[in-house]
Design a protein around this motif. Structure first.
Motif, PDB file in Angstrom:
ATOM      1  N   THR A  93      53.864 -19.193   9.787  1.00  0.00           N
ATOM      2  CA  THR A  93      54.515 -18.844  11.054  1.00  0.00           C
ATOM      3  C   THR A  93      54.956 -17.387  11.040  1.00  0.00           C
ATOM      4  OG1 THR A  93      55.255 -21.128  11.329  1.00  0.00           O
ATOM      5  CG2 THR A  93      56.390 -19.439  12.629  1.00  0.00           C
ATOM      6  N   LEU A  94      55.524 -16.941   9.935  1.00  0.00           N
ATOM      7  CA  LEU A  94      55.951 -15.539   9.829  1.00  0.00           C
ATOM      8  C   LEU A  94      54.752 -14.598   9.926  1.00  0.00           C
ATOM      9  CD1 LEU A  94      58.610 -15.937   7.015  1.00  0.00           C
ATOM     10  CD2 LEU A  94      59.055 -15.281   9.389  1.00  0.00           C
ATOM     11  N   ARG A  95      53.630 -14.984   9.339  1.00  0.00           N
ATOM     12  CA  ARG A  95      52.424 -14.151   9.448  1.00  0.00           C
ATOM     13  C   ARG A  95      51.924 -14.097  10.887  1.00  0.00           C
ATOM     14  NH1 ARG A  95      49.893 -15.906   3.795  1.00  0.00           N
ATOM     15  NH2 ARG A  95      50.789 -14.204   2.590  1.00  0.00           N
ATOM     16  N   ASN A  96      52.047 -15.210  11.609  1.00  0.00           N
ATOM     17  CA  ASN A  96      51.680 -15.207  13.028  1.00  0.00           C
ATOM     18  C   ASN A  96      52.571 -14.247  13.812  1.00  0.00           C
ATOM     19  OD1 ASN A  96      49.612 -17.082  12.697  1.00  0.00           O
ATOM     20  ND2 ASN A  96      50.927 -18.821  13.151  1.00  0.00           N
ATOM     21  N   ILE A  97      53.847 -14.213  13.458  1.00  0.00           N
ATOM     22  CA  ILE A  97      54.774 -13.285  14.106  1.00  0.00           C
ATOM     23  C   ILE A  97      54.356 -11.847  13.809  1.00  0.00           C
ATOM     24  CG2 ILE A  97      57.157 -12.426  14.074  1.00  0.00           C
ATOM     25  CD1 ILE A  97      58.003 -15.404  13.703  1.00  0.00           C
ATOM     26  N   LEU A  98      54.005 -11.583  12.550  1.00  0.00           N
ATOM     27  CA  LEU A  98      53.535 -10.245  12.178  1.00  0.00           C
ATOM     28  C   LEU A  98      52.302  -9.854  12.981  1.00  0.00           C
ATOM     29  CD1 LEU A  98      53.858 -10.095   8.290  1.00  0.00           C
ATOM     30  CD2 LEU A  98      54.941  -8.580   9.946  1.00  0.00           C
ATOM     31  N   GLN A  99      51.369 -10.787  13.124  1.00  0.00           N
ATOM     32  CA  GLN A  99      50.139 -10.497  13.880  1.00  0.00           C
ATOM     33  C   GLN A  99      50.464 -10.212  15.341  1.00  0.00           C
ATOM     34  OE1 GLN A  99      47.013 -10.052  12.607  1.00  0.00           O
ATOM     35  NE2 GLN A  99      46.671  -9.262  14.650  1.00  0.00           N
ATOM     36  N   SER A 100      51.375 -10.971  15.908  1.00  0.00           N
ATOM     37  CA  SER A 100      51.771 -10.738  17.302  1.00  0.00           C
ATOM     38  C   SER A 100      52.390  -9.353  17.467  1.00  0.00           C
ATOM     39  CB  SER A 100      52.756 -11.817  17.779  1.00  0.00           C
ATOM     40  OG  SER A 100      52.121 -13.069  17.841  1.00  0.00           O
ATOM     41  N   LEU A 101      53.227  -8.976  16.510  1.00  0.00           N
ATOM     42  CA  LEU A 101      53.840  -7.638  16.566  1.00  0.00           C
ATOM     43  C   LEU A 101      52.768  -6.563  16.432  1.00  0.00           C
ATOM     44  CD1 LEU A 101      56.992  -8.271  14.345  1.00  0.00           C
ATOM     45  CD2 LEU A 101      56.941  -7.932  16.830  1.00  0.00           C
ATOM     46  N   ALA A 102      51.805  -6.775  15.546  1.00  0.00           N
ATOM     47  CA  ALA A 102      50.719  -5.805  15.376  1.00  0.00           C
ATOM     48  C   ALA A 102      49.894  -5.692  16.648  1.00  0.00           C
ATOM     49  CB  ALA A 102      49.832  -6.224  14.192  1.00  0.00           C
ATOM     50  N   ASN A 103      49.641  -6.817  17.293  1.00  0.00           N
ATOM     51  CA  ASN A 103      48.886  -6.802  18.547  1.00  0.00           C
ATOM     52  C   ASN A 103      49.620  -6.029  19.640  1.00  0.00           C
ATOM     53  OD1 ASN A 103      46.881  -8.329  17.354  1.00  0.00           O
ATOM     54  ND2 ASN A 103      47.563 -10.258  18.247  1.00  0.00           N
ATOM     55  N   MET A 104      50.949  -5.962  19.516  1.00  0.00           N
ATOM     56  CA  MET A 104      51.757  -5.215  20.481  1.00  0.00           C
ATOM     57  C   MET A 104      51.844  -3.738  20.117  1.00  0.00           C
ATOM     58  SD  MET A 104      54.887  -7.933  20.849  1.00  0.00           S
ATOM     59  CE  MET A 104      55.914  -6.733  21.667  1.00  0.00           C
ATOM     60  N   GLY A 105      51.282  -3.390  18.965  1.00  0.00           N
ATOM     61  CA  GLY A 105      51.341  -2.008  18.520  1.00  0.00           C
ATOM     62  C   GLY A 105      52.603  -1.659  17.765  1.00  0.00           C
ATOM     63  N   ILE A 106      53.275  -2.670  17.246  1.00  0.00           N
ATOM     64  CA  ILE A 106      54.530  -2.468  16.502  1.00  0.00           C
ATOM     65  C   ILE A 106      54.249  -2.597  15.024  1.00  0.00           C
ATOM     66  CG2 ILE A 106      56.848  -3.357  16.090  1.00  0.00           C
ATOM     67  CD1 ILE A 106      56.839  -4.293  19.007  1.00  0.00           C
TER      68      ILE A 106
ATOM     69  N   SER B  52      55.450 -18.622  -1.810  1.00  0.00           N
ATOM     70  CA  SER B  52      55.061 -19.628  -2.798  1.00  0.00           C
ATOM     71  C   SER B  52      55.675 -21.007  -2.544  1.00  0.00           C
ATOM     72  CB  SER B  52      55.417 -19.160  -4.209  1.00  0.00           C
ATOM     73  OG  SER B  52      56.816 -19.029  -4.342  1.00  0.00           O
ATOM     74  N   GLN B  53      56.877 -21.059  -2.019  1.00  0.00           N
ATOM     75  CA  GLN B  53      57.556 -22.344  -1.880  1.00  0.00           C
ATOM     76  C   GLN B  53      57.500 -22.938  -0.481  1.00  0.00           C
ATOM     77  OE1 GLN B  53      61.500 -21.837  -3.398  1.00  0.00           O
ATOM     78  NE2 GLN B  53      60.814 -21.779  -5.517  1.00  0.00           N
ATOM     79  N   HIS B  54      57.232 -22.114   0.537  1.00  0.00           N
ATOM     80  CA  HIS B  54      57.265 -22.604   1.916  1.00  0.00           C
ATOM     81  C   HIS B  54      56.057 -22.083   2.696  1.00  0.00           C
ATOM     82  CE1 HIS B  54      61.303 -24.060   1.155  1.00  0.00           C
ATOM     83  NE2 HIS B  54      61.609 -22.874   0.672  1.00  0.00           N
ATOM     84  N   PRO B  55      54.868 -22.633   2.416  1.00  0.00           N
ATOM     85  CA  PRO B  55      53.658 -22.114   3.060  1.00  0.00           C
ATOM     86  C   PRO B  55      53.642 -22.262   4.579  1.00  0.00           C
ATOM     87  CG  PRO B  55      53.178 -24.092   1.771  1.00  0.00           C
ATOM     88  CD  PRO B  55      54.593 -23.715   1.492  1.00  0.00           C
ATOM     89  N   THR B  56      54.259 -23.288   5.111  1.00  0.00           N
ATOM     90  CA  THR B  56      54.276 -23.453   6.567  1.00  0.00           C
ATOM     91  C   THR B  56      55.096 -22.355   7.225  1.00  0.00           C
ATOM     92  OG1 THR B  56      54.061 -25.839   6.319  1.00  0.00           O
ATOM     93  CG2 THR B  56      54.802 -25.040   8.455  1.00  0.00           C
ATOM     94  N   LEU B  57      56.274 -22.088   6.686  1.00  0.00           N
ATOM     95  CA  LEU B  57      57.099 -20.999   7.206  1.00  0.00           C
ATOM     96  C   LEU B  57      56.384 -19.660   7.064  1.00  0.00           C
ATOM     97  CD1 LEU B  57      60.681 -21.845   5.922  1.00  0.00           C
ATOM     98  CD2 LEU B  57      59.868 -21.886   8.266  1.00  0.00           C
ATOM     99  N   THR B  58      55.724 -19.480   5.938  1.00  0.00           N
ATOM    100  CA  THR B  58      55.002 -18.230   5.701  1.00  0.00           C
ATOM    101  C   THR B  58      53.906 -18.045   6.737  1.00  0.00           C
ATOM    102  OG1 THR B  58      55.478 -18.366   3.340  1.00  0.00           O
ATOM    103  CG2 THR B  58      53.671 -16.928   3.993  1.00  0.00           C
TER     104      THR B  58
END
Length: 87
Positions: free
Chosen positions: A74-87, A66-72
């Motif tokens: 980036t964190l979602r991009n990290i999650l997607q990258s981990l998911a793409n790796m099968g993690i 809610s307070q830091h959409p830009t950081l959020t």
């Protein structure tokens, strides 16, 4: 580490180094999360899976959403990258 994930972690690092309005505790929590990602990802790649890696990033997304959409984002991009790796 895949280049895309490395890029997202670098982006998060740059956002934390910039003028992102975070209190000391939140900034420390994100820096610790980045370190955990590095360590746990090394273990994942070595064949020692750890489900808490994705859980930790998900908690950070919920915490900063809610307070830091830009950081959020980036964190979602990290999650997607981990998911793409099968993690």
């Amino acid at each position: 580490m895949p280049a895309r994930l490395q890029q997202h972690l670098q982006q998060l690092s740059e956002e934390l180094s910039g003028d992102t309005p975070l209190d000391t505790e939140d900034r420390a929590a994100l820096l610790e999360l980045m370190q955990q990602i590095d360590l746990k990802l090394a273990r994942e790649l070595a064949g020692d899976p750890d489900a808490s890696l994705v859980d930790g990033v998900n908690l950070a997304v919920e915490s900063f959403e809610s307070q830091h959409p830009t950081l959020t984002g980036t964190l979602r991009n990290i999650l997607q990258s981990l998911a793409n790796m099968g993690i």
